[in-house]
Write a protein that holds these residues in place. Structure first.
Motif, PDB file in Angstrom:
ATOM      1  N   GLY A  11      63.546  -7.750 -60.296  1.00 27.15           N
ATOM      2  CA  GLY A  11      64.992  -7.819 -61.142  1.00 27.15           C
ATOM      3  C   GLY A  11      66.099  -8.504 -60.320  1.00 27.15           C
ATOM      4  N   ARG A  12      66.114  -8.577 -59.174  1.00 25.40           N
ATOM      5  CA  ARG A  12      66.965  -9.346 -58.482  1.00 25.40           C
ATOM      6  C   ARG A  12      66.845 -11.033 -58.654  1.00 25.40           C
ATOM      7  N   ASP A  13      65.560 -11.396 -58.879  1.00 30.29           N
ATOM      8  CA  ASP A  13      65.064 -12.717 -59.121  1.00 30.29           C
ATOM      9  C   ASP A  13      65.693 -13.183 -60.321  1.00 30.29           C
ATOM     10  N   GLU A  14      65.434 -12.182 -61.361  1.00 29.89           N
ATOM     11  CA  GLU A  14      66.124 -12.354 -62.838  1.00 29.89           C
ATOM     12  C   GLU A  14      67.431 -12.649 -62.758  1.00 29.89           C
ATOM     13  N   SER A  15      68.002 -11.637 -62.083  1.00 29.96           N
ATOM     14  CA  SER A  15      69.603 -11.796 -61.932  1.00 29.96           C
ATOM     15  C   SER A  15      69.846 -13.272 -61.477  1.00 29.96           C
ATOM     16  N   ARG A  16      69.381 -13.589 -60.302  1.00 29.18           N
ATOM     17  CA  ARG A  16      69.659 -14.990 -59.777  1.00 29.18           C
ATOM     18  C   ARG A  16      69.437 -16.066 -60.930  1.00 29.18           C
ATOM     19  N   GLN A  21      71.369 -19.908 -64.532  1.00 31.47           N
ATOM     20  CA  GLN A  21      71.420 -20.654 -65.987  1.00 31.47           C
ATOM     21  C   GLN A  21      72.814 -20.566 -66.438  1.00 31.47           C
ATOM     22  N   ALA A  22      73.499 -19.412 -65.877  1.00 36.15           N
ATOM     23  CA  ALA A  22      75.221 -19.396 -66.455  1.00 36.15           C
ATOM     24  C   ALA A  22      75.908 -20.618 -65.912  1.00 36.15           C
ATOM     25  N   ALA A  23      75.509 -20.956 -64.484  1.00 33.27           N
ATOM     26  CA  ALA A  23      76.239 -22.163 -63.859  1.00 33.27           C
ATOM     27  C   ALA A  23      75.883 -23.238 -64.643  1.00 33.27           C
ATOM     28  N   LYS A  24      74.639 -23.418 -65.003  1.00 28.79           N
ATOM     29  CA  LYS A  24      74.070 -24.546 -65.760  1.00 28.79           C
ATOM     30  C   LYS A  24      74.607 -24.888 -67.031  1.00 28.79           C
ATOM     31  N   ASP A  25      74.918 -23.589 -67.748  1.00 32.52           N
ATOM     32  CA  ASP A  25      75.375 -23.732 -68.893  1.00 32.52           C
ATOM     33  C   ASP A  25      77.093 -24.227 -68.645  1.00 32.52           C
ATOM     34  N   ALA A  26      77.740 -23.873 -67.747  1.00 27.30           N
ATOM     35  CA  ALA A  26      79.220 -24.048 -67.616  1.00 27.30           C
ATOM     36  C   ALA A  26      79.286 -25.603 -67.011  1.00 27.30           C
ATOM     37  N   ARG A  89      60.982 -22.198 -65.135  1.00 35.96           N
ATOM     38  CA  ARG A  89      59.775 -22.044 -64.350  1.00 35.96           C
ATOM     39  C   ARG A  89      59.649 -20.525 -64.126  1.00 35.96           C
ATOM     40  N   VAL A  90      58.441 -19.912 -64.665  1.00 35.00           N
ATOM     41  CA  VAL A  90      58.034 -18.282 -64.189  1.00 35.00           C
ATOM     42  C   VAL A  90      58.038 -18.070 -62.924  1.00 35.00           C
ATOM     43  N   ASP A  91      57.939 -18.836 -61.974  1.00 33.76           N
ATOM     44  CA  ASP A  91      57.546 -18.513 -60.614  1.00 33.76           C
ATOM     45  C   ASP A  91      58.686 -19.033 -59.845  1.00 33.76           C
ATOM     46  N   LEU A  92      59.989 -19.334 -60.462  1.00 34.92           N
ATOM     47  CA  LEU A  92      60.908 -19.849 -59.657  1.00 34.92           C
ATOM     48  C   LEU A  92      61.606 -18.647 -58.801  1.00 34.92           C
ATOM     49  N   ALA A  97      66.821 -20.326 -57.082  1.00 35.77           N
ATOM     50  CA  ALA A  97      67.748 -19.893 -58.343  1.00 35.77           C
ATOM     51  C   ALA A  97      69.048 -19.878 -57.853  1.00 35.77           C
ATOM     52  N   SER A  98      69.309 -19.204 -56.440  1.00 37.64           N
ATOM     53  CA  SER A  98      70.599 -19.056 -55.794  1.00 37.64           C
ATOM     54  C   SER A  98      71.012 -20.508 -55.335  1.00 37.64           C
TER      55      SER A  98
END
Length: 414
Positions: A11-16, A21-26, A89-92, A97-98
């Protein structure tokens, strides 16, 4: 415990990954916003450059180029950050991500900061842009006026040709405006506002001249025809008058000394020759008229007119000479008194407000008096040269008038 831990860390990885992704969109939004602002500002810079060649405008262009290099730098950083991390990537891993989020956030912050610089730069350009837009507003009306003038000239040319006038020279002048019209259509962005407006004004002026001449062609042709008829009539009249010069010369020879008429001996022959030459030029003008060579017609007509005027003066000179000589032979005192009156009038002016005249005024006036006395004495011989007498009196009066003009000029300056 192990399964729960995995879910918690997953869950933590998904959050990161979501944060990345939000940073990328911004960052993408900031990138596109900056790109849009840059394109809008480029239009403003091009507007200023097209309308304004001042140092301030050149400085604005250079400033925009410098900002462009800065934008390229931050855009490159953004693109590298995007390319460096595949957030799908699934295994990111969470750490990746951070790291992606941090790099994309920095890239976004730089994009936003540079966009702020761009906006401040744009605000500073507003006076230049307002001035440029005012200048550019002159271009469209000027261009439309030029196009309308070209169309009117073309229509007038067609109308003239429909009436039988070739108007080849006018057509050539109108065709010569084609390249200028092409440049006019290329606009101020390529050639600048001032040059474009000036070009439009030149096209307008030249096209209007062609239109006016095309409209006037029928009137011009009628005027040429009238002048040709008038000159032919005048030439014939001069030929007839030239035939009557010989009797006048005979009278001069019979009554006056050779000095009074020798310079007129060749007038009859020269008049006949000059009239014949003028008539030949008139025939040439007639042929040019038939061929509608208007410039040649005009030049020939002027040549004939000048020639006939000169011949007219020469033919009139004989009768005028006889009339003047008869008058002075009857009573030379009239001419003498006329000259003496001019001298006395000049002497009074020279003495006005003075007890003694200026030597530079008195000397030529005293000489004028002496010249009159010598001329009068010259009439006492058996065959006086009355013509020389008349010329001397006229020359004396000219000298006196020059003295008068000098005195008035000096006193006017004083």
């Amino acid at each position: 415990m192990t399964t729960a831990s995995r879910r918690w860390f997953g869950g933590r990885d998904e959050s990161r990954r979501a944060d990345a992704q939000a940073a990328k969109d911004a960052a993408a939004a900031a990138f596109y916003a900056l790109d849009t602002a840059q394109r809008d500002l480029r239009i403003s810079i091009e507007t200023i450059a097209a309308a304004d060649g001042s140092p301030a405008a050149r400085e604005a262009t250079e400033g925009f180029a410098a900002l462009g290099r800065r934008i390229d730098e931050v855009s490159h950083v953004y693109i590298e950050a995007v390319d460096a991390h595949d957030l799908d990537r699934v295994d990111l891993e969470g750490s990746a991500a951070s790291q992606a989020r941090q790099q994309l956030t920095r890239a976004k912050d730089e994009l936003v900061r540079v966009q702020g610089e761009l906006e401040r730069f744009a605000q500073g350009l507003q006076p230049l842009l307002d001035k440029a837009e005012t200048q550019l507003a002159r271009v469209a009306p000027a261009r439309e006026r030029a196009r309308a003038a070209l169309l009117a000239a073309s229509d007038a040319l067609d109308a003239a040709r429909a009436r039988g006038f070739r108007a080849d020279d006018l057509a050539a002048r109108l065709a010569a405006l084609g390249p200028e019209l092409t440049k006019l259509n290329q606009g101020a962005a390529r050639h600048g506002v001032q040059e474009t407006v000036q070009r439009a004004d030149r096209i307008l002026r030249d096209a209007e001249a062609v239109r006016a001449e095309a409209v006037r062609l029928p009137e011009r042709a009628a005027e040429v025809d009238r002048r040709l008829v008038s000159l032919r009539t005048r030439a014939q009249a001069l030929r007839n008058r030239a035939d009557r010069v010989d009797p006048v010369l005979s009278e001069l020879r019979r009554r006056f000394s050779a000095a009074c008429w020798q310079d007129l001996q060749q007038v009859p022959q020269e008049a006949v020759r000059d009239v014949a030459r003028a008539e030949e030029r008139l025939r040439e003008a007639g042929r040019a008229r038939e061929e509608q060579r208007w410039a040649d017609v005009g030049a020939l007509v002027e040549e004939v007119r000048d020639a006939l005027e000169a011949t007219d003066e020469a033919v009139s000179a004989a009768q005028d000479r006889l009339t003047r000589l008869e008058a002075v032979a009857r009573d030379p005192k009239v001419e003498v008194e006329r000259t003496r009156f001019a001298i006395r009038d000049a002497q009074r002016l020279a003495m006005a407000g003075r007890s003694v005249p200026e030597p530079r005024h008195a000397r030529p006036l005293d000489e004028a008096v002496a010249r009159v006395e010598r001329a009068v004495a010259g009439l006492e011989g058996r065959h006086p040269d009355y013509w020389a007498f008349l010329l001397e009196m006229a020359d004396v009066r000219g000298a006196v008038h020059r003295v008068v003009d000098g005195i008035r000029a000096e006193r006017g300056q004083g």
